[in-house]
Scaffold this motif. Sequence first.
Motif, mmCIF file in Angstrom:
data_model
loop_
_atom_site.group_PDB
_atom_site.id
_atom_site.type_symbol
_atom_site.label_atom_id
_atom_site.label_comp_id
_atom_site.label_asym_id
_atom_site.label_seq_id
_atom_site.Cartn_x
_atom_site.Cartn_y
_atom_site.Cartn_z
ATOM 1 N N PHE A 6 0.834 -1.198 0.000
ATOM 2 C CA PHE A 6 0.000 0.000 0.000
ATOM 3 C C PHE A 6 0.873 1.255 0.000
ATOM 4 C CE2 PHE A 6 -2.183 -3.437 2.149
ATOM 5 C CZ PHE A 6 -3.427 -3.442 1.554
ATOM 6 N N GLY A 7 0.324 2.326 -0.527
ATOM 7 C CA GLY A 7 1.010 3.605 -0.490
ATOM 8 C C GLY A 7 0.625 4.388 0.748
ATOM 9 N N ARG A 8 1.244 5.512 0.917
ATOM 10 C CA ARG A 8 0.865 6.383 2.032
ATOM 11 C C ARG A 8 -0.516 6.981 1.769
ATOM 12 N NH1 ARG A 8 5.009 7.872 5.418
ATOM 13 N NH2 ARG A 8 7.079 7.119 4.853
ATOM 14 N N PRO A 9 -1.339 7.258 2.809
ATOM 15 C CA PRO A 9 -1.014 7.113 4.234
ATOM 16 C C PRO A 9 -1.360 5.729 4.814
ATOM 17 C CG PRO A 9 -3.124 8.186 4.036
ATOM 18 C CD PRO A 9 -2.639 7.936 2.618
ATOM 19 N N THR A 10 -1.904 4.826 3.964
ATOM 20 C CA THR A 10 -2.325 3.512 4.473
ATOM 21 C C THR A 10 -1.150 2.750 5.069
ATOM 22 O OG1 THR A 10 -4.079 3.410 2.798
ATOM 23 C CG2 THR A 10 -3.436 1.347 3.868
ATOM 24 N N GLU A 11 -0.008 2.775 4.365
ATOM 25 C CA GLU A 11 1.162 2.063 4.873
ATOM 26 C C GLU A 11 1.569 2.587 6.242
ATOM 27 O OE1 GLU A 11 5.834 1.082 3.674
ATOM 28 O OE2 GLU A 11 4.624 2.436 2.429
ATOM 29 N N ARG A 12 1.557 3.906 6.386
ATOM 30 C CA ARG A 12 1.932 4.513 7.671
ATOM 31 C C ARG A 12 0.980 4.087 8.782
ATOM 32 N NH1 ARG A 12 5.494 5.997 11.315
ATOM 33 N NH2 ARG A 12 4.629 7.515 12.778
ATOM 34 N N LEU A 13 -0.310 4.048 8.469
ATOM 35 C CA LEU A 13 -1.301 3.627 9.462
ATOM 36 C C LEU A 13 -1.088 2.178 9.867
ATOM 37 C CD1 LEU A 13 -4.549 5.296 8.050
ATOM 38 C CD2 LEU A 13 -3.283 5.956 10.106
ATOM 39 N N MET A 14 -0.716 1.331 8.908
ATOM 40 C CA MET A 14 -0.470 -0.077 9.204
ATOM 41 C C MET A 14 0.775 -0.256 10.060
ATOM 42 S SD MET A 14 -1.467 -1.740 5.488
ATOM 43 C CE MET A 14 -1.225 -3.458 5.971
ATOM 44 N N VAL A 15 1.809 0.559 9.813
ATOM 45 C CA VAL A 15 3.028 0.503 10.630
ATOM 46 C C VAL A 15 2.707 0.912 12.068
ATOM 47 C CG1 VAL A 15 5.302 1.516 11.010
ATOM 48 C CG2 VAL A 15 4.596 0.858 8.701
ATOM 49 N N VAL A 16 1.927 1.978 12.219
ATOM 50 C CA VAL A 16 1.542 2.435 13.559
ATOM 51 C C VAL A 16 0.694 1.371 14.255
ATOM 52 C CG1 VAL A 16 0.169 4.135 14.837
ATOM 53 C CG2 VAL A 16 1.701 4.891 13.005
ATOM 54 N N ALA A 17 -0.214 0.731 13.504
ATOM 55 C CA ALA A 17 -1.036 -0.345 14.077
ATOM 56 C C ALA A 17 -0.152 -1.505 14.518
ATOM 57 C CB ALA A 17 -2.069 -0.809 13.057
ATOM 58 N N HIS A 18 0.872 -1.828 13.712
ATOM 59 C CA HIS A 18 1.797 -2.906 14.055
ATOM 60 C C HIS A 18 2.530 -2.602 15.363
ATOM 61 C CE1 HIS A 18 4.500 -6.285 13.214
ATOM 62 N NE2 HIS A 18 5.511 -5.505 13.556
ATOM 63 N N MET A 19 3.004 -1.377 15.501
ATOM 64 C CA MET A 19 3.679 -0.991 16.746
ATOM 65 C C MET A 19 2.721 -1.040 17.927
ATOM 66 S SD MET A 19 6.269 2.137 15.746
ATOM 67 C CE MET A 19 5.100 3.113 14.791
ATOM 68 N N SER A 20 1.518 -0.509 17.727
ATOM 69 C CA SER A 20 0.547 -0.428 18.819
ATOM 70 C C SER A 20 0.111 -1.807 19.297
ATOM 71 C CB SER A 20 -0.679 0.383 18.359
ATOM 72 O OG SER A 20 -0.301 1.674 17.932
ATOM 73 N N PHE A 21 -0.249 -2.665 18.352
ATOM 74 C CA PHE A 21 -0.668 -4.018 18.726
ATOM 75 C C PHE A 21 0.511 -4.846 19.233
ATOM 76 C CE2 PHE A 21 -4.296 -3.100 15.785
ATOM 77 C CZ PHE A 21 -5.291 -3.199 16.746
ATOM 78 N N GLY A 22 1.724 -4.483 18.808
ATOM 79 C CA GLY A 22 2.906 -5.144 19.355
ATOM 80 C C GLY A 22 3.061 -4.873 20.838
ATOM 81 N N ILE A 23 2.781 -3.632 21.224
ATOM 82 C CA ILE A 23 2.843 -3.277 22.650
ATOM 83 C C ILE A 23 1.744 -3.995 23.417
ATOM 84 C CG2 ILE A 23 2.597 -1.379 24.304
ATOM 85 C CD1 ILE A 23 3.892 0.449 22.186
ATOM 86 N N VAL A 24 0.550 -4.081 22.814
ATOM 87 C CA VAL A 24 -0.552 -4.822 23.445
ATOM 88 C C VAL A 24 -0.168 -6.293 23.616
ATOM 89 C CG1 VAL A 24 -2.929 -5.620 23.171
ATOM 90 C CG2 VAL A 24 -2.340 -3.270 22.580
ATOM 91 N N LEU A 25 0.437 -6.876 22.586
ATOM 92 C CA LEU A 25 0.857 -8.272 22.654
ATOM 93 C C LEU A 25 1.898 -8.486 23.753
ATOM 94 C CD1 LEU A 25 0.901 -11.170 21.593
ATOM 95 C CD2 LEU A 25 2.483 -10.430 19.801
ATOM 96 N N ALA A 26 2.851 -7.554 23.867
ATOM 97 C CA ALA A 26 3.862 -7.656 24.923
ATOM 98 C C ALA A 26 3.200 -7.641 26.303
ATOM 99 C CB ALA A 26 4.864 -6.512 24.805
ATOM 100 N N ALA A 27 2.187 -6.771 26.468
ATOM 101 C CA ALA A 27 1.470 -6.699 27.747
ATOM 102 C C ALA A 27 0.715 -7.993 28.019
ATOM 103 C CB ALA A 27 0.505 -5.512 27.731
ATOM 104 N N VAL A 28 0.110 -8.570 26.985
ATOM 105 C CA VAL A 28 -0.628 -9.829 27.143
ATOM 106 C C VAL A 28 0.313 -10.949 27.576
ATOM 107 C CG1 VAL A 28 -1.899 -11.630 25.896
ATOM 108 C CG2 VAL A 28 -2.472 -9.220 25.548
ATOM 109 N N ILE A 29 1.511 -10.991 26.999
ATOM 110 C CA ILE A 29 2.484 -12.021 27.372
ATOM 111 C C ILE A 29 2.885 -11.868 28.841
ATOM 112 C CG2 ILE A 29 4.812 -12.892 26.964
ATOM 113 C CD1 ILE A 29 2.718 -13.640 24.853
ATOM 114 N N VAL A 30 3.111 -10.637 29.282
ATOM 115 C CA VAL A 30 3.461 -10.386 30.685
ATOM 116 C C VAL A 30 2.336 -10.873 31.597
ATOM 117 C CG1 VAL A 30 3.868 -8.594 32.424
ATOM 118 C CG2 VAL A 30 5.013 -8.464 30.203
ATOM 119 N N VAL A 31 1.093 -10.558 31.224
ATOM 120 C CA VAL A 31 -0.057 -10.980 32.029
ATOM 121 C C VAL A 31 -0.169 -12.504 32.044
ATOM 122 C CG1 VAL A 31 -2.581 -10.943 32.196
ATOM 123 C CG2 VAL A 31 -1.332 -8.849 31.657
#
Length: 201
Positions: free
Chosen positions: A52-77
């Motif tokens: 995808f081109g911008r801005p969709t690609e940028r939104l997907m990268v931000v979603a990847h980072m955000s859900f990555g942090i959520v996943l890290a929290a889930v693993i800790v829990v």
Amino acid sequence: MTTDSTWTLKRRAHVTAGGDRATYDTFSIALHWLTAVLVLLQFVLAATWEWFGRPTERLMVVAHMSFGIVLAAVIVVRVAWRLVPGRRTPAAVSGWAGMAARTVHVLLYCMLAAEAVLGFVLRWAGNESMSFFGLLIPPPFAPFSKPALHLVEELHELNGWAIVILAAGHAAAALYHHYVLRDPVLSRMLPSGRRHLFPDG
């Protein structure tokens, strides 16, 4: 006789025979499937955002980072929940199969934790902030050299692929246990209302 009744009778017979294995509690089941969904989502986002081109690609990268942090929290829990007294569930199988299952679980936990750390380091090493649904987390250290940054990027990608492959093997093993060995490995990780869809035996 209904499917529910048939499954209940089989389950009772299984218990009477001394072969019953405890099912996971509702919270553990929820954490397990949430982890599976997040891992799949992270993989799909990372594998497709270049289409995808911008801005969709940028939104997907931000979603990847955000859900990555959520996943890290889930693993800790998940780890913390397993350490609570009385929350450990007996192994569904014994011997080498049980040892293999425990090894895979430990590997997945370690690899997921490493992937989260590598994700943070990769972003910060390039002198860019992490983003958690728009909340920026600036880098706490100086940027890496280009070779070091490239190494972290490769490790992050390779570890991500390894997680997906190992998780796919884990899922295949569960299906094998259910449909070939016909034991309760799969059904005990399902919510109680869905276990009749995967009766044992």
